[in-house]
Design a protein around this motif. Structure first.
Motif, PDB file in Angstrom:
ATOM      1  N   PRO A  14      -8.057   5.234   1.048  1.00 12.86           N
ATOM      2  CA  PRO A  14      -8.746   4.013   0.640  1.00 12.86           C
ATOM      3  C   PRO A  14      -8.881   3.838  -0.866  1.00 12.86           C
ATOM      4  O   PRO A  14      -9.508   2.882  -1.331  1.00 12.86           O
ATOM      5  CB  PRO A  14     -10.127   4.171   1.281  1.00 12.86           C
ATOM      6  CG  PRO A  14     -10.356   5.647   1.263  1.00 12.86           C
ATOM      7  CD  PRO A  14      -9.003   6.268   1.510  1.00 12.86           C
ATOM      8  N   SER A  15      -8.295   4.730  -1.649  1.00 13.24           N
ATOM      9  CA  SER A  15      -8.372   4.601  -3.102  1.00 13.24           C
ATOM     10  C   SER A  15      -7.854   3.240  -3.547  1.00 13.24           C
ATOM     11  O   SER A  15      -6.901   2.694  -2.985  1.00 13.24           O
ATOM     12  CB  SER A  15      -7.541   5.704  -3.765  1.00 13.24           C
ATOM     13  OG  SER A  15      -7.373   5.436  -5.146  1.00 13.24           O
ATOM     14  N   GLY A  16      -8.467   2.705  -4.574  1.00 17.21           N
ATOM     15  CA  GLY A  16      -7.990   1.453  -5.142  1.00 17.21           C
ATOM     16  C   GLY A  16      -6.594   1.565  -5.716  1.00 17.21           C
ATOM     17  O   GLY A  16      -5.934   0.542  -5.962  1.00 17.21           O
ATOM     18  N   LEU A  17      -6.108   2.785  -5.933  1.00 13.54           N
ATOM     19  CA  LEU A  17      -4.751   2.990  -6.439  1.00 13.54           C
ATOM     20  C   LEU A  17      -3.693   2.797  -5.347  1.00 13.54           C
ATOM     21  O   LEU A  17      -2.514   2.699  -5.648  1.00 13.54           O
ATOM     22  CB  LEU A  17      -4.615   4.402  -7.028  1.00 13.54           C
ATOM     23  CG  LEU A  17      -5.527   4.720  -8.216  1.00 13.54           C
ATOM     24  CD1 LEU A  17      -5.368   6.184  -8.620  1.00 13.54           C
ATOM     25  CD2 LEU A  17      -5.234   3.799  -9.386  1.00 13.54           C
ATOM     26  N   ASN A  18      -4.127   2.758  -4.084  1.00 10.27           N
ATOM     27  CA  ASN A  18      -3.197   2.589  -2.965  1.00 10.27           C
ATOM     28  C   ASN A  18      -2.929   1.099  -2.763  1.00 10.27           C
ATOM     29  O   ASN A  18      -3.586   0.430  -1.971  1.00 10.27           O
ATOM     30  CB  ASN A  18      -3.776   3.214  -1.696  1.00 10.27           C
ATOM     31  CG  ASN A  18      -2.798   3.159  -0.533  1.00 10.27           C
ATOM     32  OD1 ASN A  18      -1.683   2.646  -0.657  1.00 10.27           O
ATOM     33  ND2 ASN A  18      -3.207   3.677   0.614  1.00 10.27           N
TER      34      ASN A  18
END
Length: 210
Positions: free
Chosen positions: A185-189
């Motif tokens: 769920p990282s914003g980098l994904n």
């Protein structure tokens, strides 16, 4: 579920009563650790949010620096775990990371595959992930959740030597628990929007609690 432990229905009823006092939809202040505090948080650990007989134990890759600095899982602004948990139907409202202690009443817990905090998950070594997978297996055998949801397919592939594993239910079990792999769920994904991430969590909710 162990003897003397409340049923899922009881847990949800209890949580429903407490959440009415929590003013659903309110904005929680997000503490902003200083640059020095974030730097000092590297390699620290945070306590698991775990208990016996959970319905779903979520497994992060490892704590980020925001989590290590605050003591809250998935605490970094922009991390979409908590919105996805709500969109997926696991929580009756969007929880702030500081409210993580409400999860066990819903039959949910959080741990990490690797305990030490880092700025990015790709700073971990393959050996750390493999060792973390062994420790996770022991932990699951000790606490006996019904489902284990690993939040990050790459970490799962490396840690458990499953190079072709995909998202969703896995054919093998972990100790006696059913196993599921969710997107990170990282914003980098960037491969997942908040909507598609919520839908992935909803699939697990339907299988585990539907």
């Amino acid at each position: 579920m162990t003897a003397g432990q409340p049923s899922r229905r009881d847990r949800r009823a209890t949580h429903g009563r407490s959440s009415t006092r929590s003013r659903p939809g309110r904005e929680e202040p997000q503490p902003r650790p200083s640059r020095e505090e974030l730097a000092a948080a590297a390699d620290k650990t945070i306590p698991d949010l775990i208990g016996a007989g959970l319905d779903v134990l979520f497994v992060g890759i490892n704590p980020g620096l925001w989590s290590a600095a605050t003591g809250w899982h998935f605490a970094r602004p922009g991390n979409r775990f908590w919105p996805a948990l709500h969109r997926g139907g696991f929580t009756p409202r969007l929880l702030h990371p500081s409210e993580q202690d409400e999860l066990p009443a819903l039959g949910l817990g959080i741990t990490n595959m690797v305990a030490r905090a880092s700025a990015r998950a790709d700073e971990l070594t393959a050996a750390e992930l493999v060792d973390g997978a062994r420790q996770l297996t022991d932990k699951v055998g000790r606490y006996r959740p019904r489902w284990v949801a690993v939040v990050g397919v790459t970490a799962y592939r490396i840690g458990f030597a499953r190079p072709k594993a995909g998202f969703g239910p896995q054919p093998e079990q972990l100790a006696d628990a059913r196993l599921w792999v969710l997107p990170n769920p990282s914003g980098l994904n960037a491969h997942y929007t908040p909507q598609t991430l919520g839908a992935a969590f909803a699939e697990l909710h339907s299988a585990a609690l539907g």
